[in-house]
Motif scaffolding. Structure first.
Motif, mmCIF file in Angstrom:
data_model
loop_
_atom_site.group_PDB
_atom_site.id
_atom_site.type_symbol
_atom_site.label_atom_id
_atom_site.label_comp_id
_atom_site.label_asym_id
_atom_site.label_seq_id
_atom_site.Cartn_x
_atom_site.Cartn_y
_atom_site.Cartn_z
ATOM 1 N N ILE A 194 0.678 -1.272 0.034
ATOM 2 C CA ILE A 194 -0.013 -0.199 0.180
ATOM 3 C C ILE A 194 0.826 1.325 0.070
ATOM 4 N N VAL A 195 1.644 1.308 0.784
ATOM 5 C CA VAL A 195 2.791 2.196 0.912
ATOM 6 C C VAL A 195 3.424 2.771 -0.300
ATOM 7 N N GLN A 196 3.684 1.838 -1.416
ATOM 8 C CA GLN A 196 4.128 2.169 -2.598
ATOM 9 C C GLN A 196 3.168 2.272 -3.577
ATOM 10 N N ALA A 197 2.077 1.610 -3.723
ATOM 11 C CA ALA A 197 1.003 1.455 -4.655
ATOM 12 C C ALA A 197 0.257 2.992 -4.565
ATOM 13 N N VAL A 198 -0.113 3.565 -3.412
ATOM 14 C CA VAL A 198 -0.684 4.988 -3.263
ATOM 15 C C VAL A 198 -0.299 6.055 -4.121
ATOM 16 N N LYS A 199 1.073 5.788 -4.385
ATOM 17 C CA LYS A 199 1.704 6.785 -5.290
ATOM 18 C C LYS A 199 1.006 6.735 -6.692
ATOM 19 N N ALA A 200 0.460 5.788 -7.129
ATOM 20 C CA ALA A 200 -0.045 5.529 -8.345
ATOM 21 C C ALA A 200 -1.571 6.082 -8.245
ATOM 22 N N PHE A 201 -2.059 6.321 -7.328
ATOM 23 C CA PHE A 201 -3.272 7.012 -7.147
ATOM 24 C C PHE A 201 -3.148 8.387 -6.676
ATOM 25 N N GLY A 202 -2.262 9.104 -6.827
ATOM 26 C CA GLY A 202 -1.843 10.468 -6.262
ATOM 27 C C GLY A 202 -1.589 10.891 -5.051
ATOM 28 N N ALA A 203 -1.434 9.957 -4.197
ATOM 29 C CA ALA A 203 -1.228 10.278 -2.690
ATOM 30 C C ALA A 203 -0.122 11.099 -2.414
ATOM 31 N N ASP A 204 0.047 11.986 -1.602
ATOM 32 C CA ASP A 204 0.998 13.075 -1.224
ATOM 33 C C ASP A 204 1.941 12.557 -0.200
ATOM 34 N N LYS A 205 1.939 12.812 0.883
ATOM 35 C CA LYS A 205 2.565 12.192 1.881
ATOM 36 C C LYS A 205 1.995 11.048 2.523
ATOM 37 N N VAL A 206 3.031 10.223 2.777
ATOM 38 C CA VAL A 206 2.616 8.777 3.182
ATOM 39 C C VAL A 206 3.472 8.384 4.361
ATOM 40 N N ILE A 207 2.857 7.959 5.418
ATOM 41 C CA ILE A 207 3.529 7.762 6.666
ATOM 42 C C ILE A 207 3.084 6.382 7.208
ATOM 43 N N CYS A 208 3.749 5.509 7.586
ATOM 44 C CA CYS A 208 3.523 3.983 8.122
ATOM 45 C C CYS A 208 4.097 3.806 9.593
ATOM 46 N N THR A 209 3.532 2.899 10.141
ATOM 47 C CA THR A 209 4.074 2.549 11.527
ATOM 48 C C THR A 209 4.515 1.051 11.629
ATOM 49 N N ASP A 210 5.125 0.780 12.515
ATOM 50 C CA ASP A 210 5.272 -0.691 12.774
ATOM 51 C C ASP A 210 6.099 -1.058 14.120
ATOM 52 N N VAL A 211 6.256 -1.757 14.804
ATOM 53 C CA VAL A 211 7.144 -2.121 15.841
ATOM 54 C C VAL A 211 8.498 -2.793 15.683
ATOM 55 N N TYR A 212 8.579 -3.412 14.209
ATOM 56 C CA TYR A 212 9.512 -4.196 13.594
ATOM 57 C C TYR A 212 10.462 -3.277 12.874
ATOM 58 N N GLU A 213 11.602 -2.929 13.364
ATOM 59 C CA GLU A 213 12.440 -1.801 12.530
ATOM 60 C C GLU A 213 13.172 -2.581 11.253
ATOM 61 N N GLY A 214 12.983 -3.742 11.133
ATOM 62 C CA GLY A 214 13.356 -4.167 9.804
ATOM 63 C C GLY A 214 12.317 -3.675 8.690
ATOM 64 N N ALA A 215 11.263 -3.823 8.998
ATOM 65 C CA ALA A 215 10.044 -3.633 8.230
ATOM 66 C C ALA A 215 10.013 -2.061 7.828
ATOM 67 N N LEU A 216 10.317 -1.298 9.054
ATOM 68 C CA LEU A 216 10.397 0.222 8.739
ATOM 69 C C LEU A 216 11.656 0.622 7.749
ATOM 70 N N GLU A 217 12.761 -0.165 7.900
ATOM 71 C CA GLU A 217 14.052 0.039 7.074
ATOM 72 C C GLU A 217 13.379 -0.180 5.564
ATOM 73 N N ILE A 218 12.832 -1.100 5.209
ATOM 74 C CA ILE A 218 12.437 -1.446 3.830
ATOM 75 C C ILE A 218 11.482 -0.161 3.427
ATOM 76 N N ALA A 219 10.790 0.082 4.376
ATOM 77 C CA ALA A 219 9.720 1.286 3.831
ATOM 78 C C ALA A 219 10.456 2.469 3.503
ATOM 79 N N ARG A 220 11.516 2.764 4.173
ATOM 80 C CA ARG A 220 12.283 3.798 3.970
ATOM 81 C C ARG A 220 12.973 3.733 2.465
ATOM 82 N N ASP A 221 13.459 2.566 2.472
ATOM 83 C CA ASP A 221 14.090 2.054 1.167
ATOM 84 C C ASP A 221 13.357 2.514 -0.004
ATOM 85 N N VAL A 222 12.113 2.139 0.217
ATOM 86 C CA VAL A 222 11.173 2.129 -1.144
ATOM 87 C C VAL A 222 10.702 3.449 -1.217
#
Length: 356
Positions: A194-222
């Motif tokens: 979702i974090v990535q696909a919403v760009k194709a629908f015109g999203a502006d700012k996108v923020i995500c949450t988790d308790v797992y730092e590994g997932a958040l590192e990937i989110a930052r990378d993409v």
């Protein structure tokens, strides 16, 4: 052929069974890669997530399910002359089929059909010795349910098309508009999609949450605007840091009473909260929490248009599927794959892919 069979909760084992054969309705795909989905882990634990999402109740699973609905491979055998052109093609699969005649199917909501047959789930097949799934050397699939993938897409990347299409389906339900600010609660495979696909629908700012730092590192990378570890900081502080004053759309991929409360708190007037999790959690709210024309909706499964869009978004680089794959294991190590998924924070895992 070798298959990974769920015998009962928390008992999965390798067996050799007869290879399936093509007929007028089914072709045979040589499986080249199959992902372990979060729902596979829930089946492993004894839950039935498909029934929870689609039927609204928890049903027991039959024994001898060959798990795996996120898979791709090469078309190996075709019986029906109408589909002979698919022989040898590189494909990903739409893993479920519906009755086609119920109210849901005929209204275009076939993802809600109560008579669904689902590869890797055991749903809709009646009684069988083994229920077909992608954690196998070969798997049958309806002639109409394979989608060709480009040579630039690996089979490992193709295993992510199912969670990507689930995420895309949720986005289509959200009434998102260009320039909207989006919050994604939970950054698993669907959340990352979702974090990535919403760009194709015109999203502006996108923020995500988790308790797992590994997932958040990937989110930052993409390319997410901001990733928040809610064990270390508050979501509200993260939103203020990037100038986000509330969210137009919130996607809850966690499904707890706490995430529901938080989602409604940060949602702007006329905003939409999309729930992607169905479980037995009891969540309470006040009617005032929905004041200002806020909407609370759910999203279940996906459909073929979501799947086809997912192929395009991987192909054009909008979704970086390769960065979501953290482990690739041979099918012989299926138990290791599930052990890793059950301890994902310690193992730094996002997506585990099995290769027969």
């Amino acid at each position: 052929m070798k298959v990974a069979v769920l015998k009962e909760p928390e008992v999965i084992q390798l067996e050799d069974i007869k290879k399936p054969e093509a007929d007028n309705d089914y072709l045979i795909v040589e499986v080249k890669a199959c992902g372990i989905c979060g729902s596979d882990v829930r089946y492993y634990k004894g839950e039935n997530p498909w029934a929870l999402h689609t039927l609204g109740k928890n049903l027991p699973n039959p024994p001898n399910i060959i798990l795996g609905h996120e898979w791709g491979g090469i078309v190996h055998e075709v019986k029906n002359p109408e589909f002979k052109h698919l022989l040898g093609k590189r494909v990903a699969v739409l893993a479920y089929n519906t009755c086609g005649v119920c109210e849901y199917c005929r209204n275009g909501n076939y993802n809600l059909c109560k008579k669904t047959m689902h590869i890797g789930h055991g749903a809709g097949w009646g009684t069988m010795d083994y229920y077909p799934g992608g954690m196998a050397g070969y798997c049958q699939i309806w002639n109409t349910h394979v989608c060709e993938i480009p040579d630039s897409m690996s089979f490992e990347e193709a295993t992510l098309l199912d969670p990507i299409s689930v995420g895309i389906h949720a986005i289509t339900k959200s009434d998102i508009r260009p320039g909207d600010d989006v919050v994604v609660l939970g950054t698993g495979a669907v959340g990352l999609s979702i974090v990535q696909a919403v760009k194709a629908f015109g999203a502006d700012k996108v923020i995500c949450t988790d308790v797992y730092e590994g997932a958040l590192e990937i989110a930052r990378d993409v390319g997410v605007t901001r990733a928040v570890n809610i064990q270390q900081e508050s979501l509200e502080d993260g939103m203020r840091e990037i100038g986000m004053n509330g969210a137009n759309v919130v996607f809850d991929t966690v499904g707890t009473a706490e995430t529901q409360k938080q989602a409604l708190h940060i949602l702007r007037e006329s905003g939409t909260l999309v729930n992607l999790v169905a479980n037995m959690t009891q969540a309470s709210y006040e009617l005032m929490d929905l004041a200002g024309e806020k909407r609370l909706i759910t999203s279940a499964n996906n459909n073929s248009s979501d799947f086809l869009l997912g192929i395009k978004l991987i192909q054009n680089g909008t979704i970086q599927a390769k960065k979501m794959i953290t482990h690739v294991l041979p099918l012989d190590e299926v138990q290791t794959g599930f052990d890793i998924m059950l301890n994902k924070e310690q193992q730094k895992v996002m997506k585990v892919v099995l290769v027969p």
